[in-house]
Design a protein around this motif. Sequence first.
Motif, PDB file in Angstrom:
ATOM      1  N   GLN A   1     194.529 -24.814  -0.109  1.00 34.86           N
ATOM      2  CA  GLN A   1     194.495 -23.881   0.998  1.00 34.86           C
ATOM      3  C   GLN A   1     193.934 -24.570   2.215  1.00 34.86           C
ATOM      4  OE1 GLN A   1     192.092 -20.422   1.261  1.00 34.86           O
ATOM      5  NE2 GLN A   1     193.837 -18.979   1.341  1.00 34.86           N
ATOM      6  N   ALA A   2     192.997 -25.179   2.151  1.00 34.87           N
ATOM      7  CA  ALA A   2     192.286 -25.866   3.235  1.00 34.87           C
ATOM      8  C   ALA A   2     192.993 -26.782   3.856  1.00 34.87           C
ATOM      9  CB  ALA A   2     190.981 -26.339   2.760  1.00 34.87           C
ATOM     10  N   VAL A   3     193.764 -27.831   2.997  1.00 35.75           N
ATOM     11  CA  VAL A   3     194.545 -28.787   3.735  1.00 35.75           C
ATOM     12  C   VAL A   3     195.696 -28.365   4.557  1.00 35.75           C
ATOM     13  CG1 VAL A   3     193.666 -30.723   2.250  1.00 35.75           C
ATOM     14  CG2 VAL A   3     195.973 -29.287   1.700  1.00 35.75           C
ATOM     15  N   LEU A   4     196.154 -27.075   3.901  1.00 33.20           N
ATOM     16  CA  LEU A   4     197.434 -26.270   4.541  1.00 33.20           C
ATOM     17  C   LEU A   4     196.945 -25.755   5.889  1.00 33.20           C
ATOM     18  CD1 LEU A   4     200.313 -25.390   4.319  1.00 33.20           C
ATOM     19  CD2 LEU A   4     199.598 -23.589   3.185  1.00 33.20           C
ATOM     20  N   LYS A   5     195.752 -25.182   5.813  1.00 36.67           N
ATOM     21  CA  LYS A   5     195.447 -24.479   7.140  1.00 36.67           C
ATOM     22  C   LYS A   5     194.921 -25.578   8.003  1.00 36.67           C
ATOM     23  CE  LYS A   5     193.724 -19.821   5.150  1.00 36.67           C
ATOM     24  NZ  LYS A   5     192.438 -18.989   5.054  1.00 36.67           N
ATOM     25  N   GLY A   6     194.052 -26.349   7.634  1.00 38.04           N
ATOM     26  CA  GLY A   6     193.404 -27.117   8.616  1.00 38.04           C
ATOM     27  C   GLY A   6     194.151 -28.481   8.935  1.00 38.04           C
ATOM     28  N   ALA A   7     195.014 -28.916   8.175  1.00 36.55           N
ATOM     29  CA  ALA A   7     195.780 -29.967   8.451  1.00 36.55           C
ATOM     30  C   ALA A   7     197.262 -30.012   8.390  1.00 36.55           C
ATOM     31  CB  ALA A   7     195.414 -31.266   7.361  1.00 36.55           C
ATOM     32  N   LEU A   8     197.762 -28.824   8.113  1.00 37.96           N
ATOM     33  CA  LEU A   8     199.188 -28.261   8.066  1.00 37.96           C
ATOM     34  C   LEU A   8     200.012 -29.296   6.854  1.00 37.96           C
ATOM     35  CD1 LEU A   8     200.017 -27.554  11.962  1.00 37.96           C
ATOM     36  CD2 LEU A   8     199.135 -25.967   9.893  1.00 37.96           C
ATOM     37  N   VAL A   9     199.314 -29.663   6.191  1.00 38.27           N
ATOM     38  CA  VAL A   9     199.770 -30.620   5.148  1.00 38.27           C
ATOM     39  C   VAL A   9     200.048 -29.833   3.675  1.00 38.27           C
ATOM     40  CG1 VAL A   9     199.266 -32.586   3.682  1.00 38.27           C
ATOM     41  CG2 VAL A   9     199.006 -32.629   6.235  1.00 38.27           C
ATOM     42  N   VAL A  10     200.989 -30.033   2.868  1.00 38.16           N
ATOM     43  CA  VAL A  10     201.262 -29.529   1.685  1.00 38.16           C
ATOM     44  C   VAL A  10     201.050 -30.670   0.587  1.00 38.16           C
ATOM     45  CG1 VAL A  10     202.909 -27.893   2.465  1.00 38.16           C
ATOM     46  CG2 VAL A  10     203.749 -30.127   1.500  1.00 38.16           C
ATOM     47  N   PRO A  11     200.244 -30.014  -0.476  1.00 42.23           N
ATOM     48  CA  PRO A  11     199.899 -30.979  -1.525  1.00 42.23           C
ATOM     49  C   PRO A  11     200.796 -31.752  -2.314  1.00 42.23           C
ATOM     50  CG  PRO A  11     199.152 -29.130  -2.200  1.00 42.23           C
ATOM     51  CD  PRO A  11     199.949 -28.720  -0.826  1.00 42.23           C
ATOM     52  N   GLY A  12     202.262 -31.202  -2.407  1.00 41.90           N
ATOM     53  CA  GLY A  12     203.044 -31.698  -3.179  1.00 41.90           C
ATOM     54  C   GLY A  12     204.527 -30.761  -2.829  1.00 41.90           C
ATOM     55  N   ARG A  13     205.445 -31.334  -3.685  1.00 41.32           N
ATOM     56  CA  ARG A  13     206.907 -30.434  -3.489  1.00 41.32           C
ATOM     57  C   ARG A  13     206.906 -29.391  -4.563  1.00 41.32           C
ATOM     58  NH1 ARG A  13     210.992 -35.388  -2.551  1.00 41.32           N
ATOM     59  NH2 ARG A  13     210.006 -36.487  -0.685  1.00 41.32           N
ATOM     60  N   ARG A  14     206.522 -29.642  -5.566  1.00 43.04           N
ATOM     61  CA  ARG A  14     206.505 -28.252  -6.537  1.00 43.04           C
ATOM     62  C   ARG A  14     205.217 -28.172  -7.221  1.00 43.04           C
ATOM     63  NH1 ARG A  14     208.799 -26.870 -12.320  1.00 43.04           N
ATOM     64  NH2 ARG A  14     210.479 -25.300 -11.568  1.00 43.04           N
ATOM     65  N   ALA A  15     204.761 -27.081  -7.155  1.00 47.49           N
ATOM     66  CA  ALA A  15     203.339 -26.577  -7.490  1.00 47.49           C
ATOM     67  C   ALA A  15     203.402 -25.683  -8.514  1.00 47.49           C
ATOM     68  CB  ALA A  15     202.560 -26.231  -6.285  1.00 47.49           C
ATOM     69  N   VAL A  16     202.271 -25.372  -9.154  1.00 44.67           N
ATOM     70  CA  VAL A  16     201.857 -24.383 -10.137  1.00 44.67           C
ATOM     71  C   VAL A  16     200.469 -24.100  -9.653  1.00 44.67           C
ATOM     72  CG1 VAL A  16     201.252 -23.561 -12.405  1.00 44.67           C
ATOM     73  CG2 VAL A  16     203.238 -25.162 -12.226  1.00 44.67           C
ATOM     74  N   VAL A  17     200.262 -22.794  -9.431  1.00 45.98           N
ATOM     75  CA  VAL A  17     198.911 -22.136  -9.032  1.00 45.98           C
ATOM     76  C   VAL A  17     198.539 -21.245 -10.345  1.00 45.98           C
ATOM     77  CG1 VAL A  17     197.778 -20.542  -7.321  1.00 45.98           C
ATOM     78  CG2 VAL A  17     199.906 -21.876  -6.469  1.00 45.98           C
ATOM     79  N   ALA A  18     197.226 -21.835 -10.641  1.00 48.96           N
ATOM     80  CA  ALA A  18     196.851 -21.237 -11.792  1.00 48.96           C
ATOM     81  C   ALA A  18     195.590 -20.924 -12.009  1.00 48.96           C
ATOM     82  CB  ALA A  18     197.224 -22.318 -13.041  1.00 48.96           C
ATOM     83  N   GLY A  19     194.995 -20.294 -13.036  1.00 48.72           N
ATOM     84  CA  GLY A  19     193.250 -19.684 -13.003  1.00 48.72           C
ATOM     85  C   GLY A  19     193.184 -18.235 -12.835  1.00 48.72           C
ATOM     86  N   THR A  20     192.461 -17.790 -12.318  1.00 53.54           N
ATOM     87  CA  THR A  20     192.157 -16.289 -12.199  1.00 53.54           C
ATOM     88  C   THR A  20     191.548 -16.294 -10.804  1.00 53.54           C
ATOM     89  OG1 THR A  20     191.453 -14.353 -13.450  1.00 53.54           O
ATOM     90  CG2 THR A  20     189.903 -16.176 -13.370  1.00 53.54           C
ATOM     91  N   GLY A  21     191.521 -14.913 -10.423  1.00 56.28           N
ATOM     92  CA  GLY A  21     190.894 -14.597  -9.189  1.00 56.28           C
ATOM     93  C   GLY A  21     191.958 -14.057  -7.980  1.00 56.28           C
TER      94      GLY A  21
END
Length: 454
Positions: free
Chosen positions: A143-163
């Motif tokens: 989220q930080a790199v997306l908001k602060g640098a307008l950069v995505v970390p990859g092309r296909r992502a899984v978001v996981a964990g809890t919360g």
Amino acid sequence: MRTDLAVIGAGPAGLAAALAASARGVRVTLVDAAPAPGGQFYRQPAAGLGAARPEALHHRWRTWERLRDGLAACDADVLTEHHVWCVERTPEGFTVHALLGPAQEQPAEVRARAVVLATGGYEQVLPFPGWTLPGVVTAGGAQAVLKGALVVPGRRAVVAGTGPLLLPVATGLAAAGVEVAALVESAGPGRLARHGPALAGKLPEGAGYAARLLRHRVPVLTRHTVVRAHGDDRLTGVTVAALDTDGRVRPGTERQLPCDTLAVGHGMLPHTDLAESLGCRLDGLTVAVDPEQRTDVPGVWAAGEATGIGGAALALAEGHIAGCSAAAHLHGTAPGPAPAALKARTKLRRSAAALDSAYAPPAHWPEQITDDTVVCRCEEVTAGAVRESLDLGAGDERTVKLLTRAGMGWCQGRMCGTAIAGLAGCEPTPAKRPFARPVPLGVLARQHPQEGLS
């Protein structure tokens, strides 16, 4: 620099405290490590990027605009890129010690009569096999790199964990063009339903995220967890599995999801280093405060995630109360009434407690960690080494650290402390650190030159 009130942290709590105190005639200095105010919640893209619609990645944008405009209009001094490593009590009040800029080598000081600690929180990530592969990032980091640098970390992502943080991360990545293969949430819908009355105020927000997930066709796997990340030089996919009602992996439910990014997080933990070094009492892992957000150290207030993870709205209410109380103390008067903030704090604390209970990590997550899984990344200590220390008699984080060096690295146990406690079968405890961040020896030597060697 001398001031009446030093507010440390320019996220929602710090901004609210600074504005409340400044409006009551207090000379305020707001100190933050980031290049601009806002904290993680209101992190902004760099001006040079020319973002046309920065509000597209934000929740409660109008609230940010009010805070931003209020800060610009008030008399508070704002010191950005000041990394605070210690707050020292002095006969006149307090000295805030900081390191300047990205290099963090040049010292700076702010002398204040009182202090508000709005130091926020940091992410909790529980290890699993493969979690150190390139391509595995924290949910907040994505989220930080997306908001602060307008950069995505990859092309296909899984978001996981809890919360609840997983929802804005998944929808934000999807809106930015990332194919989100799945949102993998270990909590089940039943947990949230049990806290329905306390979470009623969160329903519109949750419905909004659900609609965006549907719009972007993001599959949601509740009561599931990531059991392994795959890849050699970098991430190529993850294995997820269903959990039973006790939080154990259900055999035979494993399946692989190809991806080049895994954004994973298991909630937040409070930043309490500065409070601890000042001698403030802790309540478990959080800074203990009274109804006015005062700590038990005279002249020190705390607000926001440091006093309990509860989100931006709660941080704003607590920050306002702290700022009003600190201003009254400095003027020698009774605290001014803040009935709206007090009412909001009561309601939001109830919601925060419900969310904390609903989104607790799976009870048996340590069972998924193989002996060769790295637990402490800084010192490269494996789960097997931690378990061997238990056989040698270790029963708490400190003894495991002494026997294995786990937690002695650059992050000082922030990334691995919870995992070590889980493997040791004990509750996490705050680490007692004299400084909140690494400090060059030259800076320490200049602080007290008379104590140097002759």
